[in-house]
Design a protein around this motif. Structure first.
Motif, PDB file in Angstrom:
ATOM      1  N   THR A  33       0.855  -1.173   0.000  1.00 57.26           N
ATOM      2  CA  THR A  33       0.000   0.000   0.000  1.00 57.26           C
ATOM      3  C   THR A  33       0.898   1.233   0.000  1.00 57.26           C
ATOM      4  O   THR A  33       1.966   1.230   0.611  1.00 57.26           O
ATOM      5  CB  THR A  33      -0.977   0.015   1.202  1.00 57.26           C
ATOM      6  N   ASN A 140      -8.809  -2.458   0.405  1.00 58.40           N
ATOM      7  CA  ASN A 140      -7.660  -2.386   1.307  1.00 58.40           C
ATOM      8  C   ASN A 140      -7.775  -3.398   2.449  1.00 58.40           C
ATOM      9  O   ASN A 140      -6.795  -4.063   2.800  1.00 58.40           O
ATOM     10  CB  ASN A 140      -7.509  -0.975   1.867  1.00 58.40           C
ATOM     11  N   CYS A 152       4.688  -0.772   2.922  1.00 57.19           N
ATOM     12  CA  CYS A 152       4.019   0.467   2.531  1.00 57.19           C
ATOM     13  C   CYS A 152       5.024   1.548   2.158  1.00 57.19           C
ATOM     14  O   CYS A 152       6.221   1.440   2.436  1.00 57.19           O
ATOM     15  CB  CYS A 152       3.119   0.962   3.658  1.00 57.19           C
ATOM     16  N   LEU A 154       4.512   5.216   3.151  1.00 56.21           N
ATOM     17  CA  LEU A 154       3.627   6.120   3.887  1.00 56.21           C
ATOM     18  C   LEU A 154       4.383   7.343   4.371  1.00 56.21           C
ATOM     19  O   LEU A 154       5.346   7.220   5.133  1.00 56.21           O
ATOM     20  CB  LEU A 154       3.020   5.373   5.089  1.00 56.21           C
ATOM     21  N   THR A 161      -3.774   5.176   2.352  1.00 57.54           N
ATOM     22  CA  THR A 161      -2.582   4.438   2.776  1.00 57.54           C
ATOM     23  C   THR A 161      -2.502   4.400   4.294  1.00 57.54           C
ATOM     24  O   THR A 161      -2.239   3.342   4.886  1.00 57.54           O
ATOM     25  CB  THR A 161      -1.308   5.059   2.169  1.00 57.54           C
TER      26      THR A 161
END
Length: 185
Positions: A33, A140, A152, A154, A161
């Motif tokens: 993600t 998700n 991720c 992020l 996210t």
């Protein structure tokens, strides 16, 4: 039917209809993600490919799940496909997509990589047959529920996210943030 005939003609393997056919094991599965817009150097994708190889060789991760969004999701999906080819490793790419028309408004460039991932993925699942407010969150959650590890990218404290990383943490997944890792991937 047309896909089936074309697949046979060009020797493209048919995609399994269910996850059970793939014998997916959650403990060997990683979801990705990340933000749609990320600023990384030119060496990020090759390092991401090596990171995927490391996850396979050292930790036994053989299944990778992506959600098909522009940016990090698509970059990660194509990196899995590249790692599979470059390192000749038996890893799988699963695409969990919110709806069939997700890529309709993508630029030509983004649509190319999105379509490439869809053609080469080992499995595709749509969480809804149409777009609705909330189908992205449903996608998700589905990715997290299939996984034991969440990788991720992020950098923001809000958005999809962040929601996905928080959900992954709540579900007990190990989370690796490549944006915070020294030098990226």
């Amino acid at each position: 039917m047309l896909y089936k005939r074309t697949a046979m003609l060009y020797d493209i393997p048919m995609k399994p209809k269910t996850l059970e056919e793939l014998n997916i094991q959650r403990r060997h599965t990683c979801c990705f993600t990340g933000h749609r817009s990320i600023e990384v150097g030119n060496d990020f994708k090759p390092r991401l490919i090596e990171f995927i190889n490391l996850l396979y060789t050292k930790y036994g991760v053989d299944t990778f799940v992506a959600g098909g969004a522009m940016g990090f999701d698509t970059m990660a999906a194509t990196a899995v496909l590249r790692a599979k080819k470059v390192h000749n490793i038996p890893i799988r790419l699963l695409l969990i997509l919110p709806c069939p028309n997700q890529g309709e408004r993508y630029s030509l460039y983004d649509r190319f990589f999105y379509d490439l991932a869809k053609v080469r993925a080992d499995y595709i699942e749509y969480v809804s047959d149409h777009y609705y407010n909330g189908c992205m969150h449903r996608r998700n959650r589905r990715m997290v529920e299939l996984s034991a590890l969440c990788v991720c990218y992020l950098t923001q404290d809000t958005g999809g996210t962040k929601y996905t990383v928080d959900y992954a943490t709540k579900c007990g997944l190990k989370v690796i943030n490549l944006a915070k890792a020294r030098g990226g991937a």
